[in-house]
Write an enzyme that holds these catalytic residues in place. Sequence first.
Site, PDB file in Angstrom:
ATOM      1  N   TRP A  10      32.956  49.932  53.798  1.00  0.00           N
ATOM      2  CA  TRP A  10      33.882  50.545  52.829  1.00  0.00           C
ATOM      3  C   TRP A  10      34.553  51.801  53.370  1.00  0.00           C
ATOM      4  O   TRP A  10      35.417  52.373  52.717  1.00  0.00           O
ATOM      5  CB  TRP A  10      33.135  50.877  51.529  1.00  0.00           C
ATOM      6  CG  TRP A  10      32.650  49.670  50.781  1.00  0.00           C
ATOM      7  CD1 TRP A  10      32.789  48.352  51.138  1.00  0.00           C
ATOM      8  CD2 TRP A  10      31.933  49.653  49.527  1.00  0.00           C
ATOM      9  NE1 TRP A  10      32.211  47.526  50.195  1.00  0.00           N
ATOM     10  CE2 TRP A  10      31.678  48.301  49.198  1.00  0.00           C
ATOM     11  CE3 TRP A  10      31.484  50.657  48.664  1.00  0.00           C
ATOM     12  CZ2 TRP A  10      30.989  47.927  48.040  1.00  0.00           C
ATOM     13  CZ3 TRP A  10      30.807  50.281  47.510  1.00  0.00           C
ATOM     14  CH2 TRP A  10      30.566  48.929  47.198  1.00  0.00           C
ATOM     15  N   HIS A  94      30.714  52.435  65.629  1.00  0.00           N
ATOM     16  CA  HIS A  94      31.998  51.951  65.109  1.00  0.00           C
ATOM     17  C   HIS A  94      33.127  52.637  65.884  1.00  0.00           C
ATOM     18  O   HIS A  94      33.017  53.814  66.248  1.00  0.00           O
ATOM     19  CB  HIS A  94      32.116  52.257  63.612  1.00  0.00           C
ATOM     20  CG  HIS A  94      33.311  51.602  62.986  1.00  0.00           C
ATOM     21  ND1 HIS A  94      34.577  52.124  63.092  1.00  0.00           N
ATOM     22  CD2 HIS A  94      33.428  50.440  62.288  1.00  0.00           C
ATOM     23  CE1 HIS A  94      35.431  51.318  62.467  1.00  0.00           C
ATOM     24  NE2 HIS A  94      34.756  50.290  61.968  1.00  0.00           N
ATOM     25  N   GLU A 166      34.376  44.251  67.770  1.00  0.00           N
ATOM     26  CA  GLU A 166      35.537  44.740  67.030  1.00  0.00           C
ATOM     27  C   GLU A 166      36.563  45.294  68.014  1.00  0.00           C
ATOM     28  O   GLU A 166      36.488  46.481  68.398  1.00  0.00           O
ATOM     29  CB  GLU A 166      35.124  45.846  66.062  1.00  0.00           C
ATOM     30  CG  GLU A 166      34.134  45.416  65.012  1.00  0.00           C
ATOM     31  CD  GLU A 166      34.247  46.271  63.760  1.00  0.00           C
ATOM     32  OE1 GLU A 166      34.569  45.716  62.719  1.00  0.00           O
ATOM     33  OE2 GLU A 166      34.044  47.482  63.851  1.00  0.00           O
ATOM     34  N   GLY A 232      36.496  45.494  57.026  1.00  0.00           N
ATOM     35  CA  GLY A 232      36.883  46.814  56.548  1.00  0.00           C
ATOM     36  C   GLY A 232      37.740  46.708  55.296  1.00  0.00           C
ATOM     37  O   GLY A 232      37.244  46.516  54.191  1.00  0.00           O
ATOM     38  N   GLY A 233      39.049  46.808  55.471  1.00  0.00           N
ATOM     39  CA  GLY A 233      39.975  46.855  54.336  1.00  0.00           C
ATOM     40  C   GLY A 233      39.745  45.771  53.297  1.00  0.00           C
ATOM     41  O   GLY A 233      39.748  46.046  52.086  1.00  0.00           O
TER      42      GLY A 233
END
Length: 250
Positions: A10, A94, A166, A232-233
């Site tokens: 989030w 991340h 990622e 994510g989004g």
Amino acid sequence: MRRKAVIGNWKMHGSRADNAALIEAIVAGAADSSAECAVCPPFVYLHEMARLLRDSAIVLGAQNVCAEAQGAYTGEVSAAMLKDVGCHYVLVGHSERRTLYGEDNALVARKFVAVHSRGLAPVLCVGETLAERETNQTQQVIAAQLDAVVTLCGIQSLEQAVVAYEPVWAIGTGHTATPQQAQDVHAFIRQRLAGQDAKIAAELRILYGGSVKTGNARELFAMSDVDGGLIGGASLKADEFLAILAAAQP
Ligand code: PEP
């Protein structure tokens, strides 16, 4: 057979009210999921989210952790604290932590150790920038990111961990890796770790993250070495996140 997982990151979004509504919709919609579902809210909401998730199968995770166990580290949060409030997963490395907060491979590896040694499950994020991809350095960059952890913590530590590939150029940009690009890097990660322990490598879940949406999730998750996604989004909208979770189910 590796169980697929979908983890929502989030980031720094939401409020108590927003997050409660989001989690209630996810709990209701994910009740029958055969794929694992996890969410990583901001630190301050973890305790309340753990309460809201209590009777569900949804797993709680954190977005970051301090490498130190305890002490005079103002503003930091330890792995023990994350365990205390009910976390299972903790993201380490991340790309936003690496690029915006200067976390290098050595620090990420220390964070991995902190999480692992508390019995939590690290989600080790790795990935190359666009410049690195365009100069054919993808494998070299990812190998260094993996090796830092394996050297410090040992290959056995990967038994409890998840790796998330990622590509930096795909995070929040709308430019998703093609399924074949993702598969190629996931296969590379598995093959590199298999050089140390074939069983651990074969059982390791490797998630893809970077602009995963309802429209591309199914074909990404269909690749043989893609075991789900770090989202994510799209994890901030319950219907979209649940549709991605559905795409992770056979
Ligand atoms: C992420 O933040 O880990 C991520 C993958 O973001 P997005 O899905 O928005 O690209």
